[in-house]
Design a protein around this motif. Structure first.
Motif, PDB file in Angstrom:
ATOM      1  N   GLY A 374       0.809  -1.215   0.000  1.00  0.00           N
ATOM      2  CA  GLY A 374       0.000   0.000   0.000  1.00  0.00           C
ATOM      3  C   GLY A 374       0.842   1.264   0.000  1.00  0.00           C
ATOM      4  N   LEU A 375       1.898   1.268   0.804  1.00  0.00           N
ATOM      5  CA  LEU A 375       2.783   2.435   0.862  1.00  0.00           C
ATOM      6  C   LEU A 375       3.518   2.643  -0.460  1.00  0.00           C
ATOM      7  CD1 LEU A 375       4.212   1.875   4.451  1.00  0.00           C
ATOM      8  CD2 LEU A 375       2.785   3.806   3.722  1.00  0.00           C
ATOM      9  N   ILE A 376       3.939   1.551  -1.092  1.00  0.00           N
ATOM     10  CA  ILE A 376       4.617   1.665  -2.386  1.00  0.00           C
ATOM     11  C   ILE A 376       3.649   2.166  -3.458  1.00  0.00           C
ATOM     12  CG2 ILE A 376       5.736   0.329  -4.237  1.00  0.00           C
ATOM     13  CD1 ILE A 376       7.134  -1.293  -2.074  1.00  0.00           C
ATOM     14  N   ILE A 377       2.372   1.763  -3.363  1.00  0.00           N
ATOM     15  CA  ILE A 377       1.361   2.267  -4.296  1.00  0.00           C
ATOM     16  C   ILE A 377       1.195   3.780  -4.122  1.00  0.00           C
ATOM     17  CG2 ILE A 377      -1.125   2.287  -4.785  1.00  0.00           C
ATOM     18  CD1 ILE A 377      -1.123  -0.734  -4.296  1.00  0.00           C
ATOM     19  N   VAL A 378       1.136   4.247  -2.867  1.00  0.00           N
ATOM     20  CA  VAL A 378       1.053   5.695  -2.599  1.00  0.00           C
ATOM     21  C   VAL A 378       2.270   6.403  -3.182  1.00  0.00           C
ATOM     22  CG1 VAL A 378       1.098   7.455  -0.774  1.00  0.00           C
ATOM     23  CG2 VAL A 378      -0.371   5.444  -0.539  1.00  0.00           C
ATOM     24  N   PHE A 379       3.442   5.817  -2.987  1.00  0.00           N
ATOM     25  CA  PHE A 379       4.685   6.385  -3.514  1.00  0.00           C
ATOM     26  C   PHE A 379       4.608   6.513  -5.038  1.00  0.00           C
ATOM     27  CE2 PHE A 379       8.794   5.526  -5.503  1.00  0.00           C
ATOM     28  CZ  PHE A 379       9.605   6.496  -4.924  1.00  0.00           C
ATOM     29  N   ILE A 380       4.168   5.456  -5.720  1.00  0.00           N
ATOM     30  CA  ILE A 380       4.107   5.460  -7.185  1.00  0.00           C
ATOM     31  C   ILE A 380       3.090   6.476  -7.689  1.00  0.00           C
ATOM     32  CG2 ILE A 380       3.396   4.066  -9.182  1.00  0.00           C
ATOM     33  CD1 ILE A 380       4.723   1.666  -7.805  1.00  0.00           C
ATOM     34  N   ILE A 381       1.927   6.537  -7.043  1.00  0.00           N
ATOM     35  CA  ILE A 381       0.898   7.510  -7.459  1.00  0.00           C
ATOM     36  C   ILE A 381       1.427   8.935  -7.360  1.00  0.00           C
ATOM     37  CG2 ILE A 381      -1.324   8.520  -6.786  1.00  0.00           C
ATOM     38  CD1 ILE A 381      -2.241   5.673  -6.048  1.00  0.00           C
ATOM     39  N   CYS A 382       2.073   9.257  -6.241  1.00  0.00           N
ATOM     40  CA  CYS A 382       2.601  10.618  -6.039  1.00  0.00           C
ATOM     41  C   CYS A 382       3.740  10.924  -7.012  1.00  0.00           C
ATOM     42  CB  CYS A 382       3.076  10.788  -4.600  1.00  0.00           C
ATOM     43  SG  CYS A 382       1.741  10.738  -3.406  1.00  0.00           S
ATOM     44  N   PHE A 383       4.561   9.924  -7.302  1.00  0.00           N
ATOM     45  CA  PHE A 383       5.655  10.128  -8.249  1.00  0.00           C
ATOM     46  C   PHE A 383       5.116  10.409  -9.645  1.00  0.00           C
ATOM     47  CE2 PHE A 383       8.753   8.486 -11.353  1.00  0.00           C
ATOM     48  CZ  PHE A 383       9.878   9.214 -10.987  1.00  0.00           C
ATOM     49  N   CYS A 384       4.119   9.642 -10.077  1.00  0.00           N
ATOM     50  CA  CYS A 384       3.604   9.782 -11.441  1.00  0.00           C
ATOM     51  C   CYS A 384       2.769  11.047 -11.626  1.00  0.00           C
ATOM     52  CB  CYS A 384       2.778   8.557 -11.818  1.00  0.00           C
ATOM     53  SG  CYS A 384       3.744   7.047 -11.916  1.00  0.00           S
ATOM     54  N   ILE A 385       1.963  11.385 -10.628  1.00  0.00           N
ATOM     55  CA  ILE A 385       1.162  12.607 -10.730  1.00  0.00           C
ATOM     56  C   ILE A 385       2.047  13.839 -10.598  1.00  0.00           C
ATOM     57  CG2 ILE A 385      -0.609  13.991  -9.572  1.00  0.00           C
ATOM     58  CD1 ILE A 385      -2.131  11.466  -8.992  1.00  0.00           C
ATOM     59  N   GLY A 386       3.105  13.739  -9.787  1.00  0.00           N
ATOM     60  CA  GLY A 386       3.966  14.895  -9.526  1.00  0.00           C
ATOM     61  C   GLY A 386       5.239  14.942 -10.341  1.00  0.00           C
ATOM     62  N   PRO A 387       6.377  14.564  -9.748  1.00  0.00           N
ATOM     63  CA  PRO A 387       7.679  14.756 -10.399  1.00  0.00           C
ATOM     64  C   PRO A 387       7.806  14.120 -11.779  1.00  0.00           C
ATOM     65  CG  PRO A 387       7.976  14.189  -8.097  1.00  0.00           C
ATOM     66  CD  PRO A 387       6.521  14.028  -8.379  1.00  0.00           C
ATOM     67  N   ALA A 388       7.344  12.887 -11.958  1.00  0.00           N
ATOM     68  CA  ALA A 388       7.523  12.213 -13.247  1.00  0.00           C
ATOM     69  C   ALA A 388       6.741  12.912 -14.350  1.00  0.00           C
ATOM     70  CB  ALA A 388       7.093  10.752 -13.147  1.00  0.00           C
ATOM     71  N   GLY A 389       5.473  13.219 -14.075  1.00  0.00           N
ATOM     72  CA  GLY A 389       4.639  13.850 -15.094  1.00  0.00           C
ATOM     73  C   GLY A 389       5.077  15.247 -15.450  1.00  0.00           C
ATOM     74  N   ALA A 390       5.472  16.028 -14.452  1.00  0.00           N
ATOM     75  CA  ALA A 390       5.810  17.432 -14.704  1.00  0.00           C
ATOM     76  C   ALA A 390       7.220  17.624 -15.246  1.00  0.00           C
ATOM     77  CB  ALA A 390       5.637  18.239 -13.411  1.00  0.00           C
ATOM     78  N   THR A 391       8.128  16.686 -14.989  1.00  0.00           N
ATOM     79  CA  THR A 391       9.521  16.866 -15.415  1.00  0.00           C
ATOM     80  C   THR A 391       9.653  16.933 -16.922  1.00  0.00           C
ATOM     81  OG1 THR A 391      10.355  15.735 -13.453  1.00  0.00           O
ATOM     82  CG2 THR A 391      11.845  15.895 -15.311  1.00  0.00           C
ATOM     83  N   SER A 392       8.937  16.064 -17.652  1.00  0.00           N
ATOM     84  CA  SER A 392       9.031  16.078 -19.112  1.00  0.00           C
ATOM     85  C   SER A 392       8.531  17.405 -19.677  1.00  0.00           C
ATOM     86  CB  SER A 392       8.220  14.917 -19.698  1.00  0.00           C
ATOM     87  OG  SER A 392       6.889  14.935 -19.222  1.00  0.00           O
ATOM     88  N   THR A 393       7.546  18.008 -19.017  1.00  0.00           N
ATOM     89  CA  THR A 393       7.054  19.325 -19.436  1.00  0.00           C
ATOM     90  C   THR A 393       8.080  20.407 -19.143  1.00  0.00           C
ATOM     91  OG1 THR A 393       4.770  18.642 -19.022  1.00  0.00           O
ATOM     92  CG2 THR A 393       5.203  21.000 -19.100  1.00  0.00           C
TER      93      THR A 393
END
Length: 491
Positions: A374-393
């Motif tokens: 569950g904690l790793i799922i929270v980590f992945i969701i926050c990474f993808c919605i935040g740093p990962a998604g915005a970095t390419s932009t």
């Protein structure tokens, strides 16, 4: 006001985004997660191949080292691919570079496919290097291409699709790795060749789609072809505003011609942009996300998840990742880049701290390993919605045309270098530190949160020249980099 879907479907823009995606960041995503499922089979193959040659079993450390090379040589290839992006894309253009990149991916698949019959783990390493080169070149060109076709109002959503296709690639890697699909010992080489099919599709379709308008106008100086490309992508119209923005950027570039990576490093006017991307890429790579994607099987095994359930857990993580990336695409133009990045890092840091605790207490109760999931799922969701998604932009928005390809070389070099280090060291780190390795990742996430909260300007809805001016206004001890340069010149 037109909806996003209406804007994307007036011309060929949505189709081009999909074709670029399956041959771009999708490939990197697949090879990042696709190696996790067949990892025990590949290790057994290394053992049997070594035994057939030397008639004795290999030392355990030797198997670990060969396995680390198979993982890390992908990143070495990616590093060379990222470094070559400026030379190849300027010489061939964005579209032809993507097509050339697809050919390399198909050749790599051929080497991987024949490695098993040749009984050669060296061929796996060669294939991984070629895959890495293709991923390093393709991911950068993919992002660059999208940045040069997208209008300012939806630039964030369009360029964020790089992260979406990367996550889709990871999901496909996890799906095809299931034992019911291709995740069986006799098929481990085939599961690592699946992305070549998408490269072939891109190779066939891409010649019929337009080159990047910004590249045509600014690099080639062909106004007529640029307008034709815009109309092909976004439907009929005069596109005067877009052309005026390109013209303003072209005038700025004529005053400051296109730079080499070394010139960009020496240029104080982009020092804050380079520092910002260096911090964000470092935090992304050492946040633990790449380690979780590549070594998910080993991590969940050590966390106490039953071996026969791990592949289904990783598939669930892949589904969470793709949903999160799509959510980021819908949010990024409303919330902006800055809140997504610093908020994502903050929650990621907290979830990693709690993961360390549950990892340590895994034997205390049968349900604790599932709290870790569950904690790793929270980590992945926050990474993808935040740093990962915005970095390419951000990579597209922080640099003007004269600096952009050189900046891609520098950031690509850094990203793949860190991936190489992580690939080589993580198998040994998790054996030595076990759960405490997540503390290092948590500290990096906290650093990223603090830096972006205090220093990163918001870039939403601004032209590239306006963004450049905001970075020039950042001060340290009351002086900006530009003012420091003037003072040094006077002295």
């Amino acid at each position: 006001m037109d909806t996003l879907l209406q804007q994307l479907t007036r011309g060929n823009a949505l189709f081009l985004i999909i074709i670029l995606g399956i041959g771009g960041s999708f490939q990197n995503g697949y090879h990042t997660s696709g190696l996790s499922s067949p990892s025990p089979y590949i290790r057994r193959f290394i053992n049997s191949s070594w035994y057939d040659r030397y008639e004795e079993p290999p030392p355990p450390q030797t198997v670990t080292m060969i396995w680390s090379l198979i993982v890390s040589m992908y990143a070495v290839g990616g590093l060379f691919g990222a470094v070559s992006v400026r030379f190849i894309s300027d010489m061939m253009g964005r579209k032809k570079t993507m097509m050339c990149n697809s050919v390399i991916a198909v050749v790599a698949a051929g080497v991987m496919l024949t490695s098993k019959s040749a009984n050669s783990y060296e061929m796996i390493i060669v294939a991984r290097i070629l895959y890495g080169y293709s991923a390093g070149l393709g991911a950068n060109i993919h992002s660059l291409y999208l940045g040069e076709i997208s209008p300012r109002k939806i630039r964030g959503t369009v360029t964020q699709s790089v992260a979406t296709f990367g996550s889709l690639g990871k999901l496909f890697g996890q799906f095809f790795g299931l034992s019911e699909i291709l995740g069986r010992e006799e098929l481990w080489n085939i599961v690592l060749c699946v992305p070549a099919f998408f490269s072939v599709v891109q190779l066939i379709v891409l010649p019929f789609l337009p080159e990047a308008p910004r590249y045509i106008f600014i690099e080639k100086g062909d106004e007529k072809a640029c307008k034709k490309a815009l109309q092909s992508l976004w439907g009929q119209g005069d596109y005067k505003q877009e052309m005026d923005e390109m013209l303003a950027e072209q005038v700025a570039i004529e005053a400051a011609p296109q730079k080499s990576p070394l010139q960009v490093l020496r240029d104080r006017t982009v020092r804050w942009q380079l520092l910002t991307m260096a911090v964000i890429y470092s935090c992304n790579q050492i946040s633990g996300m790449s380690a979780i994607s590549t070594f998910s099987f080993d991590i969940f095994l050590k966390a106490g998840i039953p071996r026969d359930k791990i592949r289904y857990v990783t598939l669930g993580l892949g589904v969470c990742e793709i949903i999160s990336c799509i959510s980021c695409g819908l949010l990024i133009e409303h919330t902006g880049r800055k809140p997504l990045i610093w908020g994502g890092y903050c929650i990621m840091s907290a979830s990693l701290v709690f993961t360390t605790v549950t990892f340590t207490l895994k034997d205390s109760s049968y349900w604790v390993p599932y709290i870790t999931i569950g904690l790793i799922i929270v980590f992945i969701i926050c990474f993808c919605i935040g740093p990962a998604g915005a970095t390419s932009t951000l990579t597209n928005e922080l640099f003007t045309q004269s600096d952009r390809t050189a900046a891609y070389v520098l950031t690509g070099f850094q990203r793949w270098f860190l991936t190489t280090v992580m690939g080589l060291s993580f198998p040994f780190i998790i054996n030595a530190l076990e759960s405490y390795c997540f503390v290092v990742f948590a500290c990096m996430c906290l650093l990223g949160s603090l830096y972006t909260f205090f220093l990163l300007p918001e870039t939403k809805g601004k032209t590239l020249l306006e963004i450049a001016e905001e970075f020039k206004a950042i001060t340290v001890c009351g002086k900006s980099f530009i003012e420091k340069k003037r003072l040094e010149t006077k002295l």
